[in-house]
Design a protein around this motif. Structure first.
Motif, short mmCIF file in Angstrom:
data_model
loop_
_atom_site.label_atom_id
_atom_site.label_comp_id
_atom_site.label_asym_id
_atom_site.label_seq_id
_atom_site.Cartn_x
_atom_site.Cartn_y
_atom_site.Cartn_z
N ALA A 116 29.69 28.30 35.64
CA ALA A 116 28.64 28.98 35.72
C ALA A 116 29.32 30.61 34.85
O ALA A 116 27.64 31.09 34.06
CB ALA A 116 29.52 29.87 37.13
N SER A 117 30.30 30.84 33.93
CA SER A 117 29.83 31.66 32.99
C SER A 117 29.15 31.86 31.59
O SER A 117 28.74 32.45 31.42
CB SER A 117 31.01 32.26 33.05
N LEU A 169 38.58 33.85 35.67
CA LEU A 169 39.34 32.75 36.50
C LEU A 169 38.81 31.51 35.41
O LEU A 169 39.43 30.36 35.82
CB LEU A 169 38.48 32.61 37.34
N VAL A 170 38.09 31.53 34.11
CA VAL A 170 38.14 30.08 33.18
C VAL A 170 39.23 29.96 33.35
O VAL A 170 38.89 28.16 32.92
CB VAL A 170 36.81 30.60 32.56
N TYR A 199 25.66 31.45 32.40
CA TYR A 199 25.73 32.85 33.04
C TYR A 199 24.82 33.45 31.13
O TYR A 199 23.97 34.12 31.44
CB TYR A 199 26.07 33.21 33.65
N LEU A 213 30.05 39.07 39.92
CA LEU A 213 30.69 38.14 40.01
C LEU A 213 30.99 37.72 38.52
O LEU A 213 31.75 37.13 38.50
CB LEU A 213 29.59 37.08 40.95
N THR A 227 34.40 25.54 38.16
CA THR A 227 32.89 26.10 38.09
C THR A 227 33.50 27.62 36.95
O THR A 227 32.22 27.92 37.00
CB THR A 227 33.21 26.28 39.43
N PRO A 228 34.10 28.37 37.74
CA PRO A 228 34.07 29.47 36.51
C PRO A 228 33.48 29.21 34.91
O PRO A 228 32.62 29.77 34.49
CB PRO A 228 35.76 29.64 36.65
N SER A 245 27.13 25.27 40.14
CA SER A 245 27.21 26.33 39.39
C SER A 245 26.14 26.80 38.37
O SER A 245 26.14 28.64 38.48
CB SER A 245 28.31 25.88 38.16
N LEU A 257 34.23 35.31 37.52
CA LEU A 257 34.28 34.13 37.15
C LEU A 257 34.77 34.16 35.55
O LEU A 257 35.82 33.20 35.51
CB LEU A 257 33.21 33.41 36.96
N GLU A 258 33.91 34.85 34.88
CA GLU A 258 35.21 34.50 33.90
C GLU A 258 36.44 34.64 33.13
O GLU A 258 37.42 33.98 32.45
CB GLU A 258 34.19 35.31 32.45
#
Lengths: 296, 213
Positions: free
Chosen positions: B97-98, B50-51, B101, B43, B93-94, B27, B47-48
């Motif tokens: 990662a977000s 999908l949190v 990010y 992306l 992961t979402p 991530s 991803l945000e």
């Protein structure tokens, strides 16, 4: 700064490894047999009790229970993810027998569903001659605004049983204001019914357990007998299961059917009455009842 | 009873900790890619979104894959702690990662590009940005860990809640509730919350210098 981060990472890694080591040393035994079952049956503790006794004579076998809903238990068997199934839903069992998913069914125990409700019993369930009559009385009292019924509403074995009783009474309570669907497990539903002074249908095990713990003061057993309320527990082997696991599963199924005293005495010390009755000696009668329940 | 509480607590720590390390391993680089390459930025919003994906959905999807009849059935991972680790890693992961990010984007714009303009290599620029965003990245990992420890759907679907093997804190709580053991469920829930706060504070304390700003 970086060294602090490194330290944090090390501490985290140590925690993870400690957990890992713990898991490793408390790890599994040579032959693992996966058995799916329903939550209500698992929650009585009977299966783990039997598995413990079995483990005493078969130390190389570890029976592992996956406790899920009746439908999911059989579905997982169909997917090949279980070697044996312990269930009490004859009509579902029949479907999966016909599909060729499960085989070698044996009835190993039975008990009764109970109609529970407020002690003052506004619907007069106590005087009913049959479970169907009791449901009719609740319907009438409900329409008159004197009674409330809490339904599981979750398609569980108990819920299916409840619906079949309404059907047998020629009534459809769904959508009536006095008929509440909880969509939750038996324990939560009983607590809800107790809080609301409502009626509900329960398995005997969950009811006795909560009652003995004083969690459902607003409920008592009002009707509890008769063929209509019989609850039959069967064990099946899954066709796709083979080899050592299959062999061990067959031995465990045999053990459960043979050592019926263990089943008949289970729970007596805690609740003053058994949670299950052994099937031994009543196989033919239970098989007939099972056929009727499966056909309906 | 007490032995079992310790056991499921340690198992939850092991499973969710491993899942967090695993998820972070892919991530954080992913977050850096999104922060430094405009083409990857789209992306980030996906991803945000999908949190909040339902845990039971991730559990069900993974179950279909890992089932003995499923495409990955040959791995024999179903009903093992490893299956839960993989499932939770995917689940968080979402989130990691977000959140990472957001922290990295700021650092890349302020420091990474500066480092590049001063003649640093791509790897050096990345190291600079990651160092500057360490606090935010750590927060992302802690949040991921928290969601992993607290989730139920994956552990139940692919772990099976097997006593002494794949039973975690949340599956124990769910079983206690189903059995009407509300007090035990509440007690275990309190331990879970304390554990989460403890882990978060410990990491913050140890990494204090990096997080201070």
């Amino acid at each position: 700064m970086q060294s602090r981060l490194a330290l944090a990472a090390i501490v985290l890694a140590i925690l993870v490894m400690a957990g890992g080591l713990f898991y490793y040393f408390s790890g599994q035994k040579p032959v693992r047999v996966t058995a799916t079952t329903t939550t209500s049956l698992y929650a009585t503790g009977l299966l783990e009790y039997l598995a413990d006794k079995f483990h005493g004579t078969h130390p190389n076998v570890q029976i592992e229970f996956i406790a899920v809903g009746s439908g999911e238990a059989l579905r997982r068997a169909e997917m090949g993810d279980a070697c044996m199934v312990f269930v009490h839903a004859p009509s579902l069992e029949k479907q999966y027998l016909e599909k060729g998913v499960i085989e070698d069914g044996k009835i190993f125990a039975y008990n009764y569903f109970v109609i529970v409700g407020p002690p003052r019993d506004p619907a007069g369930v106590k005087n009913a001659k049959s479970a169907v009559e009791a449901f009719r009385a609740i319907y009438i009292a409900g329409e008159e605004g004197k009674a409330v019924f809490v339904s599981r509403g979750d398609n569980s074995g108990t819920h299916v049983k409840e619906l079949s009783l309404w059907k047998a009474a020629g009534l459809d309570p769904r959508g009536r204001s006095w008929y509440k669907e909880s969509g939750q497990g038996m324990a939560q539903t009983l607590v809800m019914a107790s809080e609301m002074g409502a009626y509900t249908l329960s398995d005997i095990g969950t009811y006795l357990k909560l009652k003995s713990e004083g969690k459902i003061p607003g409920l008592e057993i009002l009707y509890a007998s008769g063929e209509e309320l019989i609850n039959i527990y069967s064990v099946y082997l899954v066709k796709t299961c083979t080899g050592k696991e299959r062999q061990a599963a067959e031995e465990f199924a045999k053990f459960v059917v043979e050592y019926q005293d263990l089943i008949g005495s289970y729970g007596v010390d805690r609740y003053g009455q058994p949670l299950f009755y052994p099937a031994k000696g009543k196989e033919d009668y239970l098989r007939q009842v099972w056929e009727r329940l499966a056909g309906g | 009873m007490q032995g079992e509480v310790v056991e499921v607590t340690l198992r939850s720590l092991y499973i969710s900790g491993s899942a967090t390390l695993l998820a972070s391993a892919w991530s954080i680089p992913l977050a850096y890619l999104m922060a430094s390459r405009p083409r990857w930025r789209g992306l980030a919003s996906a991803l945000e979104a999908l949190v909040g994906v339902p845990t039971v959905l991730v559990g069900l999807a993974l179950y279909m894959l890992l089932s003995r009849r499923g495409p990955l059935g040959f791995l024999g991972l179903l009903y093992t702690p490893q299956a839960i680790i993989v499932g939770e890693a995917i689940l968080i992961t979402p989130l990691i990662a977000s959140v990472a990010y957001r922290a990295l984007r700021h650092a890349v714009e302020n420091y990474g590009e500066l480092a590049l303009s001063l003649g640093a290599t791509e790897a050096q620029a990345m190291a600079t940005a990651v160092r500057e965003a360490a606090g935010g990245i750590l927060a992302a990992a802690v949040m991921g860990f928290s969601r992993a420890v607290g989730e139920l759907g994956v552990a139940l679907m692919v772990g099976g809640n097997i006593k002494g093997y794949t039973r975690t804190m949340t599956t124990t709580i769910a079983l206690d509730v189903a059995m009407g053991e509300f007090e035990e469920a509440m007690a275990l829930g309190a331990i879970l919350v304390l554990l989460l706060i403890g882990v978060s504070m410990t990491i913050r304390f140890i990494a204090g210098g990096a997080v201070a700003k």
